[in-house]
Design a protein around this motif. Sequence first.
Motif, mmCIF file in Angstrom:
data_model
loop_
_atom_site.group_PDB
_atom_site.id
_atom_site.type_symbol
_atom_site.label_atom_id
_atom_site.label_comp_id
_atom_site.label_asym_id
_atom_site.label_seq_id
_atom_site.Cartn_x
_atom_site.Cartn_y
_atom_site.Cartn_z
ATOM 1 N N GLY A 1 0.808 -1.202 0.000
ATOM 2 C CA GLY A 1 0.000 0.000 0.000
ATOM 3 C C GLY A 1 0.845 1.257 0.000
ATOM 4 N N VAL A 2 0.196 2.366 -0.298
ATOM 5 C CA VAL A 2 0.852 3.671 -0.273
ATOM 6 C C VAL A 2 1.055 4.088 1.182
ATOM 7 C CG1 VAL A 2 0.625 6.109 -0.889
ATOM 8 C CG2 VAL A 2 -0.181 4.337 -2.477
ATOM 9 N N VAL A 3 2.270 4.487 1.532
ATOM 10 C CA VAL A 3 2.564 4.968 2.884
ATOM 11 C C VAL A 3 3.387 6.241 2.758
ATOM 12 C CG1 VAL A 3 3.545 4.470 5.149
ATOM 13 C CG2 VAL A 3 2.627 2.600 3.748
ATOM 14 N N GLU A 4 2.756 7.371 2.996
ATOM 15 C CA GLU A 4 3.491 8.631 2.973
ATOM 16 C C GLU A 4 4.416 8.701 4.176
ATOM 17 O OE1 GLU A 4 0.856 11.914 2.690
ATOM 18 O OE2 GLU A 4 -0.058 11.247 0.801
ATOM 19 N N ASN A 5 5.550 9.345 3.995
ATOM 20 C CA ASN A 5 6.546 9.476 5.065
ATOM 21 C C ASN A 5 6.929 8.105 5.620
ATOM 22 O OD1 ASN A 5 6.402 12.380 4.967
ATOM 23 N ND2 ASN A 5 4.490 12.251 6.145
ATOM 24 N N PHE A 6 7.130 7.165 4.717
ATOM 25 C CA PHE A 6 7.436 5.790 5.091
ATOM 26 C C PHE A 6 8.681 5.706 5.970
ATOM 27 C CE2 PHE A 6 9.245 1.526 3.842
ATOM 28 C CZ PHE A 6 8.271 0.758 4.466
ATOM 29 N N ASP A 7 9.662 6.551 5.691
ATOM 30 C CA ASP A 7 10.893 6.515 6.465
ATOM 31 C C ASP A 7 10.736 7.115 7.852
ATOM 32 O OD1 ASP A 7 10.505 9.024 5.407
ATOM 33 O OD2 ASP A 7 12.633 9.432 5.072
ATOM 34 N N GLN A 8 9.558 7.688 8.140
ATOM 35 C CA GLN A 8 9.315 8.275 9.453
ATOM 36 C C GLN A 8 8.406 7.412 10.328
ATOM 37 O OE1 GLN A 8 8.103 12.412 9.084
ATOM 38 N NE2 GLN A 8 9.507 12.749 7.392
ATOM 39 N N LEU A 9 8.094 6.214 9.874
ATOM 40 C CA LEU A 9 7.311 5.306 10.707
ATOM 41 C C LEU A 9 8.067 5.023 12.006
ATOM 42 C CD1 LEU A 9 6.022 2.757 8.045
ATOM 43 C CD2 LEU A 9 4.633 4.357 9.375
ATOM 44 N N PRO A 10 7.356 4.695 13.076
ATOM 45 C CA PRO A 10 7.999 4.606 14.398
ATOM 46 C C PRO A 10 9.041 3.510 14.495
ATOM 47 C CG PRO A 10 5.780 3.700 14.465
ATOM 48 C CD PRO A 10 5.908 4.381 13.146
ATOM 49 N N ARG A 11 10.049 3.789 15.302
ATOM 50 C CA ARG A 11 11.067 2.826 15.690
ATOM 51 C C ARG A 11 11.140 2.831 17.211
ATOM 52 N NH1 ARG A 11 15.017 1.718 11.564
ATOM 53 N NH2 ARG A 11 14.546 2.889 9.646
ATOM 54 N N VAL A 12 11.477 1.694 17.789
ATOM 55 C CA VAL A 12 11.643 1.633 19.235
ATOM 56 C C VAL A 12 12.914 2.386 19.611
ATOM 57 C CG1 VAL A 12 12.074 0.142 21.211
ATOM 58 C CG2 VAL A 12 10.390 -0.518 19.494
ATOM 59 N N ARG A 13 12.779 3.259 20.581
ATOM 60 C CA ARG A 13 13.939 4.025 21.040
ATOM 61 C C ARG A 13 14.918 3.100 21.749
ATOM 62 N NH1 ARG A 13 13.684 9.045 25.388
ATOM 63 N NH2 ARG A 13 15.936 9.501 25.433
ATOM 64 N N PRO A 14 16.182 3.051 21.324
ATOM 65 C CA PRO A 14 17.150 2.154 21.972
ATOM 66 C C PRO A 14 17.536 2.633 23.360
ATOM 67 C CG PRO A 14 18.246 3.529 20.353
ATOM 68 C CD PRO A 14 16.780 3.786 20.201
ATOM 69 N N LEU A 15 18.066 1.742 24.136
ATOM 70 C CA LEU A 15 18.555 2.078 25.468
ATOM 71 C C LEU A 15 19.851 2.881 25.366
ATOM 72 C CD1 LEU A 15 18.009 -1.419 27.063
ATOM 73 C CD2 LEU A 15 16.781 0.644 27.721
ATOM 74 N N THR A 16 19.990 3.867 26.232
ATOM 75 C CA THR A 16 21.216 4.657 26.296
ATOM 76 C C THR A 16 21.695 4.717 27.738
ATOM 77 O OG1 THR A 16 19.947 6.713 26.524
ATOM 78 C CG2 THR A 16 20.618 6.076 24.302
ATOM 79 N N ALA A 17 22.982 4.953 27.913
ATOM 80 C CA ALA A 17 23.546 5.014 29.252
ATOM 81 C C ALA A 17 22.973 6.192 30.017
ATOM 82 C CB ALA A 17 25.072 5.128 29.177
ATOM 83 N N ALA A 18 22.630 5.969 31.279
ATOM 84 C CA ALA A 18 22.117 7.050 32.120
ATOM 85 C C ALA A 18 23.174 8.141 32.221
ATOM 86 C CB ALA A 18 21.779 6.516 33.509
ATOM 87 N N GLY A 19 22.742 9.391 32.084
ATOM 88 C CA GLY A 19 23.680 10.505 32.163
ATOM 89 C C GLY A 19 24.384 10.803 30.851
ATOM 90 N N GLY A 20 23.965 10.111 29.767
ATOM 91 C CA GLY A 20 24.593 10.351 28.471
ATOM 92 C C GLY A 20 25.566 9.248 28.123
#
Length: 318
Positions: A228-247
Amino acid sequence: MIRRLALAPLLCLIAAPAFAHEERCAAVAASVDDAGFSDSVTVTCTDSHATLTSDTYPDHDMMTGISGTNEQIPVPAQYAAPIILAPQFSGTPLTRDAALGVAVNGVPIYDYTGGGEMNVADLAHHQAQHDTLQTGQLDLCGGHAGRGDDYHYHVTPTCMIDQMENAGPDAIIGWAFDGYPIYGDVNPDGTAISADALDVCNGQADATFGYRYHTSSDAPYIVQCLMGVVENFDQLPRVRPLTAAGGGGGTEPGRPPRGGVENLVFTQNDDGSRSMDYTYQGQDYYIRYAPSGSANCYDYTTSTVTNGGTIMEGEFCR
């Protein structure tokens, strides 16, 4: 990145039957409610989309049966999956290195490859070397934890289907982001799907929704691209990865150890702590993590094959 491939046999346009936004929204909501997942999945609708919101963490066994582990573990992740309410069939396949849809229990659905290897030029050819099922990367339920420590499916979600209150051939097991439903291995009326009936994305025409996808016992097992047609296909959601606390950096995905691991066991405890233990070449390895007290943060202690067995500790957050 959006990838497109125009295939001549698919250029005939499938006309979707009249299906008002309200009716399509109701169909999406009913698929979740009838399956018995409305306590863990919320469905909200606008004029354009139905959004399934969940923590992507299913209430079934996870990680059991994996030998080709990437040394990632499942961590709850807030996820909002948008389903188009007025889909348009195009016949031009779309694929990407992330989810293509969502199951009715809120768990994202990927193609069968493990690291974004699917390319439109290869859609018609099975990539055995990247097949997560054949390389032992999936658990007995058809899923695993990906590069963002997020649980998702790559093949038929068998354990979820076993949990569904309305399990049967006419039950919708998920929705693709282009707005079309996903069914099991047979037609909704229970008849077998004829040979070569499914297209390159594992779909076919549908009298109710205009088009539908299926799972299958053979590759590609599940939706491997969108028709199907999907506008802004590259902007579909991704799960935010884990990052170290404090940066700083996040948890790094490993690579399946050569020859595979043995005796992988994933344990969930009543206090919220979890662990994954496994053996490789006679040596024991583990990943242990528990809520740290800060929102969406976890304290980790690990000894992995990727890091040579070195014990590492840290706090990581979504």
